[in-house]
Design a protein around this motif. Sequence first.
Motif, PDB file in Angstrom:
ATOM      1  N   GLY A 109       0.806  -1.218   0.000  1.00 58.28           N
ATOM      2  CA  GLY A 109       0.000   0.000   0.000  1.00 58.28           C
ATOM      3  C   GLY A 109       0.839   1.268   0.000  1.00 58.28           C
ATOM      4  O   GLY A 109       0.308   2.361  -0.165  1.00 58.28           O
ATOM      5  N   LEU A 110       2.147   1.128   0.186  1.00 57.19           N
ATOM      6  CA  LEU A 110       3.029   2.291   0.226  1.00 57.19           C
ATOM      7  C   LEU A 110       3.491   2.682  -1.173  1.00 57.19           C
ATOM      8  O   LEU A 110       3.459   1.881  -2.097  1.00 57.19           O
ATOM      9  CB  LEU A 110       4.259   1.994   1.088  1.00 57.19           C
ATOM     10  CG  LEU A 110       4.035   1.784   2.579  1.00 57.19           C
ATOM     11  CD1 LEU A 110       5.336   1.372   3.251  1.00 57.19           C
ATOM     12  CD2 LEU A 110       3.490   3.048   3.224  1.00 57.19           C
ATOM     13  N   GLU A 111       3.963   3.900  -1.267  1.00 53.59           N
ATOM     14  CA  GLU A 111       4.560   4.393  -2.507  1.00 53.59           C
ATOM     15  C   GLU A 111       6.018   4.715  -2.242  1.00 53.59           C
ATOM     16  O   GLU A 111       6.412   5.021  -1.132  1.00 53.59           O
ATOM     17  CB  GLU A 111       3.838   5.671  -2.974  1.00 53.59           C
ATOM     18  CG  GLU A 111       2.366   5.469  -3.284  1.00 53.59           C
ATOM     19  CD  GLU A 111       2.127   4.584  -4.493  1.00 53.59           C
ATOM     20  OE1 GLU A 111       2.943   4.606  -5.434  1.00 53.59           O
ATOM     21  OE2 GLU A 111       1.124   3.856  -4.487  1.00 53.59           O
ATOM     22  N   GLY A 112       6.821   4.658  -3.269  1.00 50.90           N
ATOM     23  CA  GLY A 112       8.212   5.081  -3.145  1.00 50.90           C
ATOM     24  C   GLY A 112       9.147   3.983  -2.676  1.00 50.90           C
ATOM     25  O   GLY A 112       8.830   2.795  -2.706  1.00 50.90           O
ATOM     26  N   SER A 113      10.312   4.425  -2.217  1.00 54.35           N
ATOM     27  CA  SER A 113      11.392   3.489  -1.889  1.00 54.35           C
ATOM     28  C   SER A 113      11.100   2.653  -0.648  1.00 54.35           C
ATOM     29  O   SER A 113      11.666   1.570  -0.489  1.00 54.35           O
ATOM     30  CB  SER A 113      12.699   4.263  -1.697  1.00 54.35           C
ATOM     31  OG  SER A 113      12.565   5.166  -0.613  1.00 54.35           O
ATOM     32  N   VAL A 119       7.983  -4.575   2.348  1.00 54.24           N
ATOM     33  CA  VAL A 119       7.578  -5.864   1.781  1.00 54.24           C
ATOM     34  C   VAL A 119       8.653  -6.921   2.062  1.00 54.24           C
ATOM     35  O   VAL A 119       8.339  -8.048   2.479  1.00 54.24           O
ATOM     36  CB  VAL A 119       7.291  -5.752   0.266  1.00 54.24           C
ATOM     37  CG1 VAL A 119       7.116  -7.128  -0.366  1.00 54.24           C
ATOM     38  CG2 VAL A 119       6.047  -4.901   0.023  1.00 54.24           C
ATOM     39  N   LEU A 120       9.914  -6.566   1.866  1.00 60.21           N
ATOM     40  CA  LEU A 120      11.006  -7.508   2.136  1.00 60.21           C
ATOM     41  C   LEU A 120      11.029  -7.911   3.610  1.00 60.21           C
ATOM     42  O   LEU A 120      11.198  -9.088   3.941  1.00 60.21           O
ATOM     43  CB  LEU A 120      12.353  -6.903   1.730  1.00 60.21           C
ATOM     44  CG  LEU A 120      13.575  -7.789   2.002  1.00 60.21           C
ATOM     45  CD1 LEU A 120      13.487  -9.090   1.219  1.00 60.21           C
ATOM     46  CD2 LEU A 120      14.849  -7.039   1.655  1.00 60.21           C
TER      47      LEU A 120
END
Length: 171
Positions: A109-113, A119-120
């Motif tokens: 659900g996040l954006e960017g780096s 996720v990792l």
Amino acid sequence: MGNWLLLMIAGILSIVAGFVALANPFGASLLATTIAGWSFVILGILQVFAAFGVEGFGGKIWALLLGVVAVVLGVNILGEPLQGMLALTIVVGIMFVMSGVFKVIFGFGLEGSMKWAVVLSGVVSLVLGAMVLSNIPGSAVVALGVLLAVELLSNGMSMIAMSLAVKDADA
């Protein structure tokens, strides 16, 4: 001298304890189980005493019941530490899996780096949880000890870093 030296000594002792725990993960698992058992007993007793100060009959009963359950759980863990170790390891495995699931969902659900880092981290938690749970009861004799060792090593390193920062700030 002051606080930085105390932090440095505590950090070094924590790292030494971490290596000792890694050298004897079964003993460290047993220690972690014993600490958990005593924690349940002590916190349960405190909860029972706190229950008498709770407003309302229903709240008082629930607080008292939770305190008694915690004491009984702690006494059972202390009385049967190997079964307690098994139960705590299962709980840790489930917590890793649940944490992993939520981090993966949140990460996507996040954006960017930050997205892929979260996720990792979630995937790592899922893999660790699967490893712990897929090897029950074998993982029960070492999992808690290894986690305790990693925590001690991590705390030791952070205490040493803080001690150096405090020493530099004092200079």
